[in-house]
Design an enzyme around this catalytic site. Sequence first.
Site, mmCIF file in Angstrom:
data_model
loop_
_atom_site.group_PDB
_atom_site.id
_atom_site.type_symbol
_atom_site.label_atom_id
_atom_site.label_comp_id
_atom_site.label_asym_id
_atom_site.label_seq_id
_atom_site.Cartn_x
_atom_site.Cartn_y
_atom_site.Cartn_z
ATOM 1 N N SER A 1 -6.750 -0.757 -0.803
ATOM 2 C CA SER A 1 -5.354 -0.631 -1.207
ATOM 3 C C SER A 1 -4.471 -1.581 -0.421
ATOM 4 O O SER A 1 -4.717 -1.850 0.765
ATOM 5 C CB SER A 1 -4.870 0.803 -0.976
ATOM 6 O OG SER A 1 -3.477 0.916 -1.223
ATOM 7 N N TYR B 1 -3.816 8.237 3.448
ATOM 8 C CA TYR B 1 -4.338 7.335 2.421
ATOM 9 C C TYR B 1 -4.375 5.900 2.948
ATOM 10 O O TYR B 1 -5.405 5.222 2.857
ATOM 11 C CB TYR B 1 -3.464 7.414 1.167
ATOM 12 C CG TYR B 1 -3.929 6.508 0.043
ATOM 13 C CD1 TYR B 1 -4.987 6.870 -0.757
ATOM 14 C CD2 TYR B 1 -3.284 5.294 -0.200
ATOM 15 C CE1 TYR B 1 -5.416 6.042 -1.795
ATOM 16 C CE2 TYR B 1 -3.701 4.466 -1.228
ATOM 17 C CZ TYR B 1 -4.773 4.848 -2.017
ATOM 18 O OH TYR B 1 -5.193 4.008 -3.029
ATOM 19 N N LYS C 1 -7.880 3.836 3.715
ATOM 20 C CA LYS C 1 -8.151 2.614 2.973
ATOM 21 C C LYS C 1 -8.337 1.421 3.919
ATOM 22 O O LYS C 1 -9.156 0.530 3.661
ATOM 23 C CB LYS C 1 -7.045 2.338 1.958
ATOM 24 C CG LYS C 1 -7.048 3.291 0.780
ATOM 25 C CD LYS C 1 -8.365 3.236 0.012
ATOM 26 C CE LYS C 1 -8.326 4.068 -1.251
ATOM 27 N NZ LYS C 1 -9.594 3.989 -2.017
#
Length: 259
Positions: free
Chosen positions: A151, A164, A168
């Site tokens: 990401s 998150y 990532k």
Amino acid sequence: MSLPLSLPATGRRVLVSGASRGLGRAVARAFAANGDRVAVHFGSRREEAERTLDSLDGTGHALVGGDLADAAGAEHVAGRAADALGGIDVLVNNAAVNLRHPLPETSYEDWAALWQQHVAVNLLATANLSHLAGRRMIDQGSGGRIVNIGSRGAFRGEPDHPAYGATKAAVHALGQSLAVSLAPYGIGVASVAPGFFETERVADRLSGAEGEAIRAQSPFGRVADADEVAAAVLWLASPAAEWSSGAVLDLNGASYLRT
């Protein structure tokens, strides 16, 4: 170590995790359209995964369910996929969770639980499937590819989704470590780092003022389509992309430029 390798351009055996909808569905379709056979993994959305399976070109595809947050579950998924396809040549680590948890608004109890969930699915499941598929590729002796879905948030920060962004970033680092260790076996490992792209899950965010602000992040004035990300994944899994092993490919429409 130098091995005779014969990774084909088509007809490969591909496991795509989290393929019930969104990017996973687009990736599964891209490989199927390329002439590959795909194991469509799902966690809980069986009906949506069945729709993905039904939409694939060609034959010989398979549906594989299982909880990747559990190490035994990941082993079950990899085993079922290998049995159904007769092996694994390509792994796409797409399964992930992305739940909102800004620190100022999140209780410690929820914070700890959400971090554990993100680490279990986004990082440990990726690591476990990579080991399980990578060992099969080594034993098969014909090389292979692992492509991780990372990401843009790993670089620019995710204040509302810190676990998150952190997981990532770890996925990118994991991919680079595996790229070095698996290269002698003809196995290439790379990651993509998408910015915002349109899927069913985020469709509501692309309307009104929020949608305008999101599209304005890119000088192209739009967000990506999942098929654009899938096309990059397909290329990184191709025989032509071996020299891109270890890369983290930015796919964000110049909305964030790393230096």
